[in-house]
Write an enzyme that holds these catalytic residues in place. Structure first.
Site, PDB file in Angstrom:
ATOM      1  N   MET A   1     -42.305 -28.566  19.470  1.00 34.25           N
ATOM      2  CA  MET A   1     -42.845 -27.258  19.153  1.00 34.25           C
ATOM      3  C   MET A   1     -43.067 -26.468  20.442  1.00 34.25           C
ATOM      4  O   MET A   1     -42.771 -26.930  21.529  1.00 34.25           O
ATOM      5  CB  MET A   1     -44.158 -27.404  18.382  1.00 34.25           C
ATOM      6  CG  MET A   1     -43.975 -27.982  16.983  1.00 34.25           C
ATOM      7  SD  MET A   1     -43.152 -26.832  15.874  1.00 34.25           S
ATOM      8  CE  MET A   1     -43.172 -27.774  14.356  1.00 34.25           C
ATOM      9  N   CYS A   2     -43.622 -25.286  20.291  1.00 29.19           N
ATOM     10  CA  CYS A   2     -43.754 -24.362  21.419  1.00 29.19           C
ATOM     11  C   CYS A   2     -45.212 -24.202  21.814  1.00 29.19           C
ATOM     12  O   CYS A   2     -46.100 -24.836  21.277  1.00 29.19           O
ATOM     13  CB  CYS A   2     -43.160 -23.003  21.033  1.00 29.19           C
ATOM     14  SG  CYS A   2     -41.501 -23.089  20.340  1.00 29.19           S
ATOM     15  N   ARG A   3     -45.432 -23.340  22.771  1.00 28.97           N
ATOM     16  CA  ARG A   3     -46.784 -22.913  23.111  1.00 28.97           C
ATOM     17  C   ARG A   3     -46.690 -21.555  23.787  1.00 28.97           C
ATOM     18  O   ARG A   3     -45.663 -21.210  24.371  1.00 28.97           O
ATOM     19  CB  ARG A   3     -47.513 -23.940  23.972  1.00 28.97           C
ATOM     20  CG  ARG A   3     -46.922 -24.207  25.322  1.00 28.97           C
ATOM     21  CD  ARG A   3     -47.613 -25.386  25.978  1.00 28.97           C
ATOM     22  NE  ARG A   3     -47.240 -26.628  25.331  1.00 28.97           N
ATOM     23  CZ  ARG A   3     -47.943 -27.760  25.415  1.00 28.97           C
ATOM     24  NH1 ARG A   3     -49.050 -27.794  26.114  1.00 28.97           N
ATOM     25  NH2 ARG A   3     -47.531 -28.852  24.828  1.00 28.97           N
ATOM     26  N   ASN A 122     -45.767 -19.873  17.461  1.00 29.32           N
ATOM     27  CA  ASN A 122     -45.907 -21.295  17.753  1.00 29.32           C
ATOM     28  C   ASN A 122     -46.137 -22.001  16.429  1.00 29.32           C
ATOM     29  O   ASN A 122     -47.097 -21.698  15.717  1.00 29.32           O
ATOM     30  CB  ASN A 122     -47.079 -21.555  18.709  1.00 29.32           C
ATOM     31  CG  ASN A 122     -47.240 -23.030  19.009  1.00 29.32           C
ATOM     32  OD1 ASN A 122     -46.272 -23.771  19.046  1.00 29.32           O
ATOM     33  ND2 ASN A 122     -48.479 -23.466  19.226  1.00 29.32           N
TER      34      ASN A 122
END
Length: 341
Positions: A1-3, A122
């Site tokens: 995943m992202c941030r 996100n």
């Protein structure tokens, strides 16, 4: 995943103070996250992006944001380091990516922009392949043609644009952006329900027009915790010790700086407060910060014991949760306004 990380200030900040210099900057978090509740220690190495607005308006340059993206790991991009040392802005979006939906390409790197609007995400929209066709069918031709990549995030941005009275407007009220965000979440939930999708969607969205910022910490579940989201505010954000140790200082009651981040940029407990699950955070043009519950079928009131017992396994399993005990949580206001969708 992202941030991601968001900065809004009354004075412009040098991008390096957000992206590269702090020892727990978003760039360092991409390969060495120390607060994330995830034993896998995931790497955000599938590209990055940074978007910013000019400190002084120039008619020739226009009011749209400038965006720099790359598919290389953020910690290994010399151009990012060079730019960060030479650019200042009063409003910055930064994002590091770990691919879930969509290929590794520049078109899929956040932030996304249209006109004067900028957007990041996100999380992940569950069962996106089952609702993508329906979502695209609901877009106008103009908005449909904006989408260049193949991520759930950019499609969510397109959906948000379709909820605005005029996505090409020269200005937006804070309320207009709030309502578009609520309508976007409600529509995605409707698509999921109609498609029989039961897995929760993690929808930490943020949008700005260069004046206001609207961000959400949201999950389509009454029982699971959302991906983490924190905010910090004060008068100065600066290095207090060698080695990139930063902290937020409060000289008075003014909010000269407001930051929102998937994971805190400092290890100072007093600096950061947790945004509650299924809440919206709004930064107004006058630097007021509002935390507003999003009241729908997935909302659980803070007075309900279940609000404190949401299961962390789902978000933690995706590397999207910072432990509550690491930093002090925000205290709810008794008469906080509520938004219904």
């Amino acid at each position: 995943m992202c941030r991601f990380v968001i900065y809004k200030g009354t004075s412009p900040v040098q991008l390096s103070h957000l992206l590269t210099r702090p020892c727990h900057s978003i760039i360092n978090q991409a390969f060495d996250s120390r607060l994330r509740l995830d034993h896998r220690r995931p790497i955000n190495g599938d590209g990055f992006g940074v978007g910013w607005y000019d400190s002084v308006h120039d008619e020739e340059l226009g009011n749209q944001p400038c965006i720099f993206t790359a598919v290389t790991p953020a910690w290994n991009n010399i151009n990012l380091i060079r730019l960060a040392e030479k650019i200042k802005s009063p409003l910055v979006f930064g994002h590091v990516r770990a691919t879930t939906t969509g290929s590794l390409s520049l078109d899929n790197c956040h932030p996304f922009a249209y006109g004067k609007l900028m957007f990041m995400h996100n999380g992940g929209i569950a069962g996106f392949h089952l609702i993508k066709r329906r979502l695209q069918a609901d877009l106008s031709d103009d908005v449909f043609n904006i989408v260049q990549g193949n991520t759930d995030s950019e499609c969510a941005f397109a959906l948000l644009l379709s909820k605005l009275p005029d996505p090409q407007a020269k200005s937006f009220t804070t309320r207009t952006l709030q309502q578009a965000m609520l309508d976007t979440i409600a529509t995605l939930n409707l698509y999921a329900e109609e498609a029989g999708i039961t897995e929760p969607s993690l929808m930490n969205f943020c949008v700005t027009d260069g004046e206001s910022v609207v961000a959400t910490r949201y999950i389509s579940s009454r029982h699971d915790e959302a991906a983490s989201l924190w905010f910090s505010s004060g008068t100065t954000f600066s290095e207090y010790a060698e080695g990139g140790h930063y902290r937020m200082a409060k000289a008075d009651k003014r909010e000269n700086i407001i930051m929102i981040a998937s994971e805190p940029l400092t290890f100072e407990k007093a600096d950061w407060m947790e945004i509650r699950t299924n809440n919206m955070v709004v930064i107004t043009p006058k630097m007021n910060l509002l935390q507003i519950p999003i009241v729908d079928k997935f909302y659980v009131s803070p007075s309900d014991p279940a609000a404190l017992n949401r299961d962390t396994d789902f978000a933690a399993g995706k590397g999207l949760l910072s432990p509550r005990k690491a930093l002090a949580p925000v205290q709810p206001r008794e008469n906080a306004p509520q938004l219904s969708i």
